[in-house]
Structure formats: C-alpha cells, structure tokens
Design an enzyme around this catalytic site. Structure first.
Site, PDB file in Angstrom:
ATOM      1  N   GLY A  38      -5.712 -10.870   7.638  1.00 49.32           N
ATOM      2  CA  GLY A  38      -6.810 -10.052   7.118  1.00 49.32           C
ATOM      3  C   GLY A  38      -7.490 -10.599   5.873  1.00 49.32           C
ATOM      4  N   ASP A  93      -5.897  -8.027   2.201  1.00 50.46           N
ATOM      5  CA  ASP A  93      -7.184  -7.413   2.539  1.00 50.46           C
ATOM      6  C   ASP A  93      -7.299  -5.994   2.002  1.00 50.46           C
ATOM      7  OD1 ASP A  93      -5.254  -6.429   4.300  1.00 50.46           O
ATOM      8  OD2 ASP A  93      -6.355  -6.934   6.125  1.00 50.46           O
ATOM      9  N   ASP A  96      -3.354   0.258   1.361  1.00 46.64           N
ATOM     10  CA  ASP A  96      -3.471   1.594   1.945  1.00 46.64           C
ATOM     11  C   ASP A  96      -2.328   2.427   1.358  1.00 46.64           C
ATOM     12  OD1 ASP A  96      -3.767   3.790   3.578  1.00 46.64           O
ATOM     13  OD2 ASP A  96      -3.482   2.737   5.465  1.00 46.64           O
ATOM     14  N   GLY A  98       0.352   0.940   0.456  1.00 50.39           N
ATOM     15  CA  GLY A  98       0.863  -0.025  -0.507  1.00 50.39           C
ATOM     16  C   GLY A  98       2.215  -0.614  -0.127  1.00 50.39           C
ATOM     17  N   THR A 100       3.157  -2.545   2.336  1.00 53.70           N
ATOM     18  CA  THR A 100       3.144  -3.958   2.727  1.00 53.70           C
ATOM     19  C   THR A 100       3.107  -4.863   1.503  1.00 53.70           C
ATOM     20  OG1 THR A 100       1.910  -3.342   4.711  1.00 53.70           O
ATOM     21  CG2 THR A 100       1.956  -5.680   4.142  1.00 53.70           C
ATOM     22  N   LEU A 101       2.142  -4.636   0.630  1.00 49.56           N
ATOM     23  CA  LEU A 101       1.998  -5.517  -0.531  1.00 49.56           C
ATOM     24  C   LEU A 101       3.193  -5.383  -1.481  1.00 49.56           C
ATOM     25  CD1 LEU A 101       0.154  -7.636  -1.771  1.00 49.56           C
ATOM     26  CD2 LEU A 101      -0.979  -5.821  -3.050  1.00 49.56           C
ATOM     27  N   LYS A 124      -7.688   2.048  -0.540  1.00 47.65           N
ATOM     28  CA  LYS A 124      -8.060   3.362   0.004  1.00 47.65           C
ATOM     29  C   LYS A 124      -7.677   4.438  -1.000  1.00 47.65           C
ATOM     30  CE  LYS A 124      -7.979   2.608   4.931  1.00 47.65           C
ATOM     31  NZ  LYS A 124      -7.350   2.968   6.209  1.00 47.65           N
ATOM     32  N   ASP A 152      -9.447  -6.270  11.064  1.00 46.87           N
ATOM     33  CA  ASP A 152      -9.598  -6.196  12.513  1.00 46.87           C
ATOM     34  C   ASP A 152      -9.318  -4.817  13.087  1.00 46.87           C
ATOM     35  OD1 ASP A 152      -6.698  -6.349  11.985  1.00 46.87           O
ATOM     36  OD2 ASP A 152      -6.549  -6.475  14.168  1.00 46.87           O
ATOM     37  N   ARG A 158     -13.117  -9.303  12.964  1.00 47.27           N
ATOM     38  CA  ARG A 158     -12.827  -9.970  11.681  1.00 47.27           C
ATOM     39  C   ARG A 158     -14.031 -10.759  11.188  1.00 47.27           C
ATOM     40  NH1 ARG A 158      -7.245  -9.559  10.812  1.00 47.27           N
ATOM     41  NH2 ARG A 158      -5.905  -9.746  12.627  1.00 47.27           N
TER      42      ARG A 158
HETATM   43  P1  5GP Z   1      -0.126  -0.435   3.761  1.00 48.59           P
HETATM   44  O1  5GP Z   1       1.215  -1.053   3.923  1.00 48.59           O
HETATM   45  O2  5GP Z   1      -0.749  -0.620   2.397  1.00 48.59           O
HETATM   46  O3  5GP Z   1      -0.176   0.998   4.194  1.00 48.59           O
HETATM   47  O4  5GP Z   1      -1.041  -1.118   4.816  1.00 48.59           O
HETATM   48  C1  5GP Z   1      -1.568  -2.317   4.605  1.00 48.59           C
HETATM   49  C2  5GP Z   1      -1.899  -3.033   5.885  1.00 48.59           C
HETATM   50  O5  5GP Z   1      -2.313  -2.130   6.944  1.00 48.59           O
HETATM   51  C3  5GP Z   1      -3.078  -3.900   5.589  1.00 48.59           C
HETATM   52  O6  5GP Z   1      -2.659  -5.187   5.155  1.00 48.59           O
HETATM   53  C4  5GP Z   1      -3.808  -3.913   6.912  1.00 48.59           C
HETATM   54  O7  5GP Z   1      -3.289  -4.944   7.698  1.00 48.59           O
HETATM   55  C5  5GP Z   1      -3.488  -2.579   7.556  1.00 48.59           C
HETATM   56  N1  5GP Z   1      -4.561  -1.584   7.313  1.00 48.59           N
HETATM   57  C6  5GP Z   1      -4.506  -0.480   6.539  1.00 48.59           C
HETATM   58  N2  5GP Z   1      -5.665   0.193   6.559  1.00 48.59           N
HETATM   59  C7  5GP Z   1      -6.495  -0.510   7.366  1.00 48.59           C
HETATM   60  C8  5GP Z   1      -7.873  -0.332   7.783  1.00 48.59           C
HETATM   61  O8  5GP Z   1      -8.582   0.621   7.427  1.00 48.59           O
HETATM   62  N3  5GP Z   1      -8.377  -1.283   8.613  1.00 48.59           N
HETATM   63  C9  5GP Z   1      -7.654  -2.340   9.052  1.00 48.59           C
HETATM   64  N4  5GP Z   1      -8.252  -3.200   9.871  1.00 48.59           N
HETATM   65  N5  5GP Z   1      -6.356  -2.559   8.672  1.00 48.59           N
HETATM   66  C10 5GP Z   1      -5.797  -1.640   7.843  1.00 48.59           C
HETATM   67 MG    MG Z   2      -2.423  -6.867   6.451  1.00 53.63          MG
END
Ligand code: 5GP
Ligand code: MG
Length: 175
Positions: A38, A93, A96, A98, A100-101, A124, A152, A158
């Site tokens: 992403g 990218d 959301d 958080g 993952t990061l 977000k 994506d 993308r």
């Molecule tokens: P988190 O772990 O912060 O909830 O999610 C992060 C990952 O979820 C991002 O790196 C991304 O790959 C995916 N993601 C979260 N929200 C979106 C979105 O609105 N659109 C897309 N394409 N991917 C998202």
């Molecule tokens: Mg991602």
C-alpha cells in the site's frame, strides 16, 4: 466512488510531510522502509522530496486477523536491509486501528535501529485502538474504505492518482 483527496492535494500533503521529516531528521542517513504494497506510491513520491541521504528497503506484513490472534503478524524480511544502528523511518499507507503499524514497529525495534520513526499517508479519525501514534501523518480522513494512490480493494485501484472512498454500489460491483 467519491474523491476525497485530489492529485494536487496529495502532492501538497506529501510535500508537507517531507518538509517535516527534513526538519526533524535532517543531515544523517535515513533508512526508509516501505510497508508493502500500500505504501509503494507514497514512498516513491515522498523520498524524492527528502534532503538527507536515503537508503530504501521494504517489508511485507501479513496479518491473520480473524483466523488467529491479532498479534500474529508475519513479516517477510527478504527486502529488509540490516537495520542495526540505522536511523529508520517506517512508511505505511493508512493508520486505521493502528494494530498493524504498532506491531511492525515493535518487531523492527528488535533489530537494533538507533532510532525508529513512522509516517503514514492517512489516519482514520476515531478508529485508533493502540497507544502509539505515527510521527508524521499526511491527512486525517473519515472512517470510510478508501482506495487509490497505493491503496487497494481486492488488489485493484492502487494506480488511481487520487484517493477515493468506495461507496456501497462500488463494493457490490466487485463482489
Ligand atoms: P490497522 O491495523 O491500522 O487497523 O489497519 C491497517 C491496514 O489495513 C492498512 O495497512 C491497510 O492495509 C488496511 N486498511 C485499513 N483501512 C483501509 C482502507 O480504508 N482502505 C484500504 N485499501 N486498506 C485499508
Ligand atoms: Mg497495509
């Protein structure tokens, strides 16, 4: 689809983020790690605005959300340079929840960097579930599913030069 961030807005936002990174992390070599896939478009644009010497690497993070526990994140190290004593900037990218990061940062800290920072294109609003906050954020967006500029839906979109929110009829069209 509804455009949230135009090409011009993205360029300005990425430039603004690069200016902040240049001001805070000036001079010394910076190892930029792209969280694939992403962040590919963002990283390509961002690094061209950075003024310090840059080394580039990438990692692929796959989570098995729903299937196992949330902490289960698999990181593919194949394109990761040696981070020992390096100054690192992890670029993703979107932030959301958080998780993952947060997970990626904790794992990379174990590889012995001298400093580790994080940057995301999008955050977000009101979705965060972790303590950490990215050091550099391009834009805050509402809680909608977005695509384009690297992001994506089913590995499509993308390449869109803008960021757009998927609407319910877009989602059903690609079921
Ligand atoms: P988190 O772990 O912060 O909830 O999610 C992060 C990952 O979820 C991002 O790196 C991304 O790959 C995916 N993601 C979260 N929200 C979106 C979105 O609105 N659109 C897309 N394409 N991917 C998202
Ligand atoms: Mg991602």
């Amino acid at each position: 689809m509804k455009v949230l961030l135009s090409e011009d807005e993205l360029r300005d936002g990425v430039k603004r983020m690069a200016d902040e990174i240049n001001a805070q992390l000036e001079n010394k070599t910076l190892t930029v790690i792209a969280v694939m896939t992403g962040s590919l478009v963002l990283v390509a644009d961002l690094i061209r605005y950075l003024s310090m010497p840059v080394q580039l690497g990438a990692l692929l993070a796959s989570s098995y959300r729903g299937e196992t526990t949330r902490g289960d994140l698999e990181i593919d190290h194949a394109m990761l340079p040696d981070l020992t004593d390096e100054r690192v900037l992890v670029v993703d990218d979107i932030f959301d929840t958080g998780h993952t990061l947060d997970n990626v940062m904790q794992r990379l800290k174990q590889l012995g960097p001298s400093e580790i920072h994080s940057a995301v294109l999008l955050q977000k609003s009101d979705c965060q579930q972790v303590q950490m906050k990215p050091d550099f954020i391009g834009f805050e967006i509402p809680d909608e599913f977005v695509v384009g500029y690297g992001l994506d839906y089913k590995n499509l979109f993308r390449n869109l030069p803008y960021v757009a929110a998927m609407e319910s009829h877009d989602l059903t069209a690609f079921e």
